[in-house]
Structures are given as structure tokens and as C-alpha cells.
Design an enzyme around this catalytic site. Structure first.
Site, short mmCIF file in Angstrom:
data_model
loop_
_atom_site.label_atom_id
_atom_site.label_comp_id
_atom_site.label_asym_id
_atom_site.label_seq_id
_atom_site.Cartn_x
_atom_site.Cartn_y
_atom_site.Cartn_z
N HIS A 75 0.85 -1.20 0.00
CA HIS A 75 0.00 0.00 0.00
C HIS A 75 0.88 1.24 0.00
O HIS A 75 1.73 1.40 0.87
CB HIS A 75 -0.91 0.01 1.24
CG HIS A 75 -2.15 -0.82 1.07
ND1 HIS A 75 -3.32 -0.53 1.72
CD2 HIS A 75 -2.40 -1.92 0.32
CE1 HIS A 75 -4.25 -1.40 1.37
NE2 HIS A 75 -3.72 -2.26 0.54
N TYR A 203 -9.01 5.88 7.63
CA TYR A 203 -9.11 6.28 9.05
C TYR A 203 -10.21 7.34 9.13
O TYR A 203 -10.13 8.38 8.46
CB TYR A 203 -7.78 6.86 9.54
CG TYR A 203 -6.69 5.82 9.74
CD1 TYR A 203 -5.97 5.32 8.65
CD2 TYR A 203 -6.40 5.33 11.01
CE1 TYR A 203 -4.97 4.36 8.84
CE2 TYR A 203 -5.41 4.38 11.20
CZ TYR A 203 -4.71 3.90 10.11
OH TYR A 203 -3.73 2.94 10.29
N PRO A 295 -3.56 1.07 18.83
CA PRO A 295 -3.37 0.54 17.48
C PRO A 295 -3.54 1.56 16.35
O PRO A 295 -3.27 1.25 15.20
CB PRO A 295 -4.45 -0.54 17.38
CG PRO A 295 -5.47 -0.15 18.40
CD PRO A 295 -4.74 0.55 19.48
N LYS A 299 1.51 0.25 15.02
CA LYS A 299 2.91 0.12 15.41
C LYS A 299 3.22 -1.10 16.26
O LYS A 299 4.38 -1.45 16.45
CB LYS A 299 3.36 1.38 16.18
CG LYS A 299 3.38 2.63 15.33
CD LYS A 299 4.38 2.52 14.20
CE LYS A 299 4.17 3.58 13.14
NZ LYS A 299 4.74 3.20 11.86
N TYR A 387 4.29 6.88 9.72
CA TYR A 387 3.40 5.74 9.44
C TYR A 387 4.16 4.60 8.74
O TYR A 387 3.99 3.43 9.08
CB TYR A 387 2.22 6.18 8.56
CG TYR A 387 1.10 5.17 8.49
CD1 TYR A 387 1.07 4.19 7.49
CD2 TYR A 387 0.08 5.15 9.45
CE1 TYR A 387 0.06 3.25 7.43
CE2 TYR A 387 -0.94 4.20 9.40
CZ TYR A 387 -0.94 3.25 8.39
OH TYR A 387 -1.94 2.30 8.34
#
Ligand code: APR
Ligand code: PHB
Length: 410
Positions: A75, A203, A295, A299, A387
Site C-alpha cells: 500500500h 481512518y 493501534p 505500530k 506511518y
């Protein structure tokens, strides 16, 4: 009492313990792995699903990335839906080509366990009453297995036994410092064999609370809803879950959402937690045994992996080169990366969730910060850089393994 001895005892058959075991095997370092649960139980646990490049590289070094290469989904971006407006964070464009890989932790665990079984590495599943002794001088681990008492004399102990494990609990209070933040909500997660609502993760920040649209493959999806800590999973039918998720999505995603019967549904609390230091004499803590992240930043697994980069390197340097430098630096190196991931995970959680206790001013400030981040290339770049994962010394570990193989060959 059956007596055994080995070089390293690994406590815990989660990603941290299994990864360490595979790397020690590759380096020719003897070890025994102890796990309190059955192998079937461990292999069935549903956990997260995003791998940083560091973790992908580590699985390659461990020699177990065949399935990952076939089934992992690279991704290059994520989407953030903020009160109905969608923003794509182009991770690769903002990080000179880096990406993340969607591949379930369950699959990582299965791949590692299968390799372990094929290589017939020493593992005790359903080991009970594991206890750690004399970890400063002459480490020993005792446990009960199939009605017999065992004692393993060893040189090092790797505490990879998670947040509720025995390793951290074995440290005298005066030698350990912990830092903790508990969040006033949980994540209700649902796994279903339905196609993902979008090609990339979404998100969601909505007035009804946070939601996350993730996936395990092109036919299996993972969704989460922020719920009050007082909620019970038995109070959420699948239909109620899907209806609430739709209320938090934008019209386009709502239209595209494919619902179905849950394969798994559970509520997890969110906490930030760090133990300092992470080494006590000949006992090392790694993974969830040493730290927990909410979460939101994906990580947890990746921090376990980076701890193992440093721990495997330290043990290989000791056994192959007689150097204790890696051992001495283990805790400091891990904690530098751990705290940066803790900050990022706390920051993402803070910005995207609805905190009932926030004042109106604080809510405005958070929205202004998120609007700045989403509306600025510099802001998006800082989110992307964290990220995809901050640097870690995987190359050093690779070189140690190559050197070791060259020594074996010569
Ligand atoms: N004796 C033996 N084994 C134990 C003991 C004990 N006293 N206590 C716990 N364990 C085992 C657990 O049963 C589990 O299989 O240790 C293992 C720890 O695994 P994880 O909790 O998965 O921790 P870790 O390997 O660090 O991986 C961290 O897993 O929990 C997720 O979100 C977390 O993604 C992160 C990753
Ligand atoms: C998951 O797919 O389980 C997942 C993905 C991203 C997160 C958390 C969980 O931030």
C-alpha cells in the site's frame, strides 16, 4: 526435575519470540522457546495487519517471507476521512518511495510457527508456571510441562511474553520504571469475509467517533469502531456494527460497503505503556512485554520487530564476535525508536478519536491541528514518515547473518 541447558531461552511464541527464534536459528545460536498457550491457540489469534518495511525486511532475513511475497498487499497510501471530507496521504510520494504491506499478524505467526516446526526447533507449548531465576548472574527458567518439572540453565533470557507475561513481572520494582496512559474508550473490531470498502485503509474521524476500514486480503476485511469502555461485545450484533459503521462513513463508502457475517468480533482497550530500561542483567524484554501502543498508528507488531532487530544483532555479536556492545546498547537503541512510535500512536489517537472529556477549546485545537496536517505537504509528510516506519538497523543485522554464514562456509 528434568534439567536442560541452552544459550538463550525465549519466553513467548508471539511475533517477537518467534522472530527472535528464527534469527537465532539462522545464526546457529541454540535456544528453547516456551509458550503457555497451545500452538493452535497462538495460531488462531486475530491481531493487526500492517507491516512496515523494517518488518518485511526482517521476515525476509528470517527466511519466512514466501507467503508474504505472494499474499501481502503493498500500500502506497492511506485515506483520512475527516467529518465527511476525504484526504489521501500519498505515503510513497512523501517518503521517497516507501510503503507499508497489508499482511495479517495471524499469517506472520503461522508462517513463523510453520518454519519452526519444519526446522524442529525446541519449543514447549502449554508450558505452565514459567519462572525466571537469577537473571543477573546464572539465568535459569523453570516450568511445568506435561506433568513434569523442568529447569533450563541458560546464558540469556528473552522476555517476549507480552503485556501480561512473567518476564516484566519478575523485575524488582526498584529496578524498573513504567510510563502509562489509558484511553477512555476501546476499539470494537470485526473480521468478515467481505471485499474491502476501498483499495486503501480509511481512518475515519466523525462526530459519532473514530472508525477504521482495513483489510487482510481482497476478500477479507477488518473494521473497527471506537466504543465506550463500558460496552460489551455481546451487546453488538453484526447488523448493529454495520449500521453504526455506515453512520460514520461518507456517502460513497456507505454505498460501496459490503457487509456480512463476522468471523471474529471483540473489544480491545487502548493504552500507551513503556518500560524502562528494557534489559536487566541477562534478561531482555522485547515487544509487548516492554511496551504497548494504541493501534491507531499500526505500530504494535512493527515495534516488536524492531526490538528483535536490536536483540538478535546483540546476541549474534556476542556469540560470533565476543562483543557485548550490542547487549549494553540494546535498551537505549530500542527505547529511542519505541518512544517515537509511542508519540506518533498517541498523536494519531488524540487527533482522530472523540474524547468526551475534552473542553470545547481542546476539541477546536485538535480539529485545527488535523486540518493543518491534512492541508499541508509538510504536515502530511510528518504523518507519512512515521506511518511507514522510522529507520532501524536491519542492514547491520543482515551483515551479521551474512558474515556468520560465510564463517560457517569457510
Ligand atoms: N509463559 C509463557 N508464555 C507466556 C507467558 C508466560 N508466563 N505469558 C504470556 N505468554 C505468551 C502469550 O501467550 C503470547 O503467545 O507470550 C506471547 C506474547 O505474544 P504477544 O502478546 O503477541 O506479544 P509480542 O510477541 O510482543 O507481539 C506484539 O502482538 O499483541 C500483539 O498488538 C500486539 O501487534 C503486537 C504484537
Ligand atoms: C488492522 O488491519 O487490524 C489495522 C490496520 C491499521 C491500524 C490498526 C489495525 O492502524
Amino acid at each position: 526435575m528434568k534439567k536442560l541447558n541452552t544459550q538463550v531461552v525465549i519466553i513467548g511464541s508471539g511475533p517477537a519470540g518467534l522472530l527472535l527464534g528464527q534469527l537465532l536459528y539462522k545464526a546457529g545460536i541454540e535456544h528453547v522457546l516456551l509458550e503457555q498457550r497451545s500452538a493452535e491457540y497462538v495460531a488462531a489469534r486475530i491481531r493487526a495487519g500492517i507491516l512496515e518495511q523494517v518488518s518485511v525486511d526482517l521476515l525476509h532475513l528470517a527466511g519466512i517471507d514466501q507467503h508474504l511475497k505472494q499474499q501481502g498487499l503493498p500500500h502506497s497510501g492511506i485515506e483520512i476521512l475527516s467529518h465527511g471530507t476525504k484526504y489521501r496521504i500519498d505515503l510513497s510520494a512523501l517518503t521517497q518511495g516507501k510503503q507499508v504491506t497489508v499482511y495479517g499478524q495471524t499469517e506472520v505467526t503461522k508462517d513463523l510457527m510453520q518454519a519452526r516446526q519444519q526446522e524442529q526447533l525446541s519449543s514447549f507449548y502449554e508450558a505452565q508456571n514459567v519462572q525466571i531465576h537469577d537473571f543477573d548472574n546464572a539465568p535459569k527458567v523453570t516450568f511445568d510441562y506435561q506433568g513434569e518439572q523442568y529447569q533450563i540453565d541458560c546464558e540469556f533470557i528473552a522476555g517476549c511474553d507480552g503485556y501480561h507475561g512473567v518476564s516484566r513481572a519478575s523485575i524488582p520494582q526498584e529496578r524498573i520504571q513504567t510510563f502509562e496512559k489509558v484511553y477512555p474508550f476501546g476499539w470494537l473490531g470485526l473480521l468478515a469475509d467481505v471485499p474491502p470498502v476501498a483499495d486503501e485503509l480509511i481512518y475515519v474521524q466523525s462526530k459519532r467517533g473514530f472508525a477504521l476500514c482495513s483489510m487482510r486480503s481482497n476478500t477479507r476485511s477488518r473494521y473497527y469502531l471506537q466504543v465506550p469502555l463500558t460496552d460489551k461485545v455481546e451487546n453488538w450484533s453484526d447488523e448493529q456494527f454495520w449500521e453504526e459503521l455506515k453512520l460514520r462513513l461518507d456517502p460513497e463508502s456507505r454505498e460501496k460497503l459490503v457487509t456480512g457475517t463476522s468471523l471474529e468480533k471483540s473489544i480491545a482497550p487502548l493504552r500507551s505503556f513503556v518500560t524502562e530500561p528494557m534489559r536487566f542483567g541477562k534478561l531482555f524484554l522485547a515487544g509487548d512485554a516492554a511496551h504497548i501502543v494504541p493501534p491507531t498508528g499500526a505500530k504494535g507488531l512493527n515495534l516488536a520487530a524492531s526490538d528483535i532487530v536490536y536483540l538478535a544483532s546483540a546476541l549474534i555479536e556476542y556469540y560470533q564476535h565476543g562483543s557485548e556492545q550490542g547487549i549494553e546498547q540494546y535498551s537505549q537503541k530500542c527505547l529511542q525508536r519505541v518512544w517515537k512510535a509511542e508519540r506518533f500512536s498517541w498523536w494519531m489517537t488524540n487527533l482522530l478519536h472523540d474524547f468526551e472529556g475534552d473542553t470545547a477549546f481542546e476539541k477546536k485545537l485538535k480539529q485545527a491541528e488535523l486540518n493543518y496536517i491534512l492541508g499541508s505537504e509538510a504536515g502530511q509528510a510528518t504523518l507519512a514518515e512515521n506511518y511507514v516506519g522510522l529507520p532501524c538497523e536491519v542492514e547491520h543485522l543482515r551483515q551479521l547473518l551474512v558474515e556468520g554464514n560465510c564463517q560457517k562456509a569457510s
